[in-house]
Design a protein around this motif. Sequence first.
Motif, PDB file in Angstrom:
ATOM      1  N   UNK A   1      97.736  45.915  26.202  1.00  0.00           N
ATOM      2  CA  UNK A   1      97.276  46.318  25.153  1.00  0.00           C
ATOM      3  C   UNK A   1      98.156  47.998  24.802  1.00  0.00           C
ATOM      4  N   UNK A   2      98.451  49.149  23.752  1.00  0.00           N
ATOM      5  CA  UNK A   2      98.943  49.343  23.843  1.00  0.00           C
ATOM      6  C   UNK A   2      98.950  50.540  23.005  1.00  0.00           C
ATOM      7  N   UNK A   3      98.989  52.248  23.451  1.00  0.00           N
ATOM      8  CA  UNK A   3      98.238  52.721  22.546  1.00  0.00           C
ATOM      9  C   UNK A   3      99.369  54.115  22.986  1.00  0.00           C
ATOM     10  N   UNK A   4      99.685  54.301  21.767  1.00  0.00           N
ATOM     11  CA  UNK A   4     100.176  55.701  21.060  1.00  0.00           C
ATOM     12  C   UNK A   4      99.598  56.770  21.206  1.00  0.00           C
ATOM     13  N   UNK A   5      99.620  58.319  22.267  1.00  0.00           N
ATOM     14  CA  UNK A   5      98.860  59.334  21.731  1.00  0.00           C
ATOM     15  C   UNK A   5      99.911  60.611  21.238  1.00  0.00           C
ATOM     16  N   UNK A   6      99.297  61.374  21.431  1.00  0.00           N
ATOM     17  CA  UNK A   6     100.191  62.827  20.967  1.00  0.00           C
ATOM     18  C   UNK A   6      99.744  63.786  21.777  1.00  0.00           C
ATOM     19  N   UNK A   7     100.396  65.469  22.391  1.00  0.00           N
ATOM     20  CA  UNK A   7      99.769  66.054  22.714  1.00  0.00           C
ATOM     21  C   UNK A   7      99.591  65.916  24.206  1.00  0.00           C
ATOM     22  N   UNK A   8     100.430  65.242  24.600  1.00  0.00           N
ATOM     23  CA  UNK A   8     102.289  64.921  24.570  1.00  0.00           C
ATOM     24  C   UNK A   8     102.491  63.591  24.071  1.00  0.00           C
TER      25      UNK A   8
ATOM     26  N   UNK B   1      97.112  73.340  24.644  1.00  0.00           N
ATOM     27  CA  UNK B   1      98.828  73.093  24.807  1.00  0.00           C
ATOM     28  C   UNK B   1      99.059  72.652  23.141  1.00  0.00           C
ATOM     29  N   UNK B   2     100.529  72.327  23.474  1.00  0.00           N
ATOM     30  CA  UNK B   2     101.562  72.163  22.024  1.00  0.00           C
ATOM     31  C   UNK B   2     101.696  71.128  22.481  1.00  0.00           C
ATOM     32  N   UNK B   3     102.449  70.575  21.253  1.00  0.00           N
ATOM     33  CA  UNK B   3     101.976  69.298  20.811  1.00  0.00           C
ATOM     34  C   UNK B   3     103.049  69.083  21.738  1.00  0.00           C
TER      35      UNK B   3
ATOM     36  N   UNK C   1     100.045  72.102  15.571  1.00  0.00           N
ATOM     37  CA  UNK C   1      99.241  73.590  14.922  1.00  0.00           C
ATOM     38  C   UNK C   1      98.477  73.393  17.457  1.00  0.00           C
ATOM     39  N   UNK C   2      98.550  73.802  18.576  1.00  0.00           N
ATOM     40  CA  UNK C   2      98.129  73.879  19.638  1.00  0.00           C
ATOM     41  C   UNK C   2      96.145  72.820  19.720  1.00  0.00           C
ATOM     42  N   UNK C   3      96.642  72.477  20.129  1.00  0.00           N
ATOM     43  CA  UNK C   3      95.191  71.593  20.587  1.00  0.00           C
ATOM     44  C   UNK C   3      94.854  71.578  22.058  1.00  0.00           C
ATOM     45  N   UNK C   4      92.806  71.815  22.753  1.00  0.00           N
ATOM     46  CA  UNK C   4      91.705  72.059  23.031  1.00  0.00           C
ATOM     47  C   UNK C   4      91.240  71.453  23.960  1.00  0.00           C
ATOM     48  N   UNK C   5      92.373  70.728  25.398  1.00  0.00           N
ATOM     49  CA  UNK C   5      92.104  69.602  25.423  1.00  0.00           C
ATOM     50  C   UNK C   5      91.282  69.843  26.771  1.00  0.00           C
ATOM     51  N   UNK C   6      90.052  69.245  26.695  1.00  0.00           N
ATOM     52  CA  UNK C   6      89.509  69.010  27.866  1.00  0.00           C
ATOM     53  C   UNK C   6      88.917  67.600  29.468  1.00  0.00           C
TER      54      UNK C   6
END
Length: 312
Positions: free
Chosen positions: A137-144, A298-300, A224-229
């Motif tokens: 399985x291959x998964x691409x995510x952001x932030x970062x 956190x920023x991107x 825009x920045x996100x809020x990581x839990x």
Amino acid sequence: MDEKLKRLQQAYNDIEIFEELSLATRKGIERGKFHKQKIRATKRRVKWIGSTVAGVLISFTISVNTLPAFAASLEQVPVLGKLVSVLQFSKGSAEGGIIQDGTDVNFITVKQLENSDHIILNFVQNSEAQQMASSFNMKFTEYPNTMTISVGGARKFSAAKDLETLKQSNYVQDAYEIITLDDSAIRFNVTFKEPVTYEVKEYKDPAQVIIKLTSDAENSVNLPPVYSLRTASLPYGEGLGSAEEMLYGLEGLRVLKDRQGSFLVEAGYYNTEAEALAQMKRIQTEYGFEDSLFIEKRSSLQIPESISAENE
């Protein structure tokens, strides 16, 4: 006796040779000459073709041996098998390979070709080339921007030693193994310096997966920045794996490495702090998660900060 021979000779000379028979004989002789000429011509043509092929091979060998750039370009060409599929991604995730056991992802390498970098994964069984890739399985995510690769049926990960070399890519900032509490699976993350476009192809005979990366910086926007839990920073080990298992099933769950080299489990990221806080309360209630959770803005492209459990 002499008289007898004279009579026989005279009888032979008296035999009439018809004109048609003489003409047929001459034609036969001509056909024989023509056939002989054809054989000679064919032999000359075969000899010429052989000489030409030999010349081409000699020229090719000279090119390889005397032109370093040409030889180097050949070295950059990976050993490709037969194309099995070009993975189709849905929400940044795709799967390939077939279910099997005893696989060793024995090497990972990166090849830089013009405007793209190619990450190559190779699969073997008992140190011999594997026909088909194990299920992956291959998964691409952001932030970062992160690529998470999981391989099932893998009992060895000899290529763990190669992860450091992936930093030779123009796009890779870091690559590291993720602990997996399953002795028949391996996982690792690749973190990118910038947004990238990707294409993943699966090959067989030998089993390989090739990830083509190109820059997507021109099309990127200021996200825009996100809020990581997330959890506190944890050392690589069973405690990290247990924390992930307790949160298993949550959308957006992943393991990341922080700026200090420790690890964390992220239980998704959200557009607002209020959304992240509501999810935190739900997890504590429904999942009975007793460890402390934190909300990190956190920023991107930002790598997660190191957070101590004592900061609660």
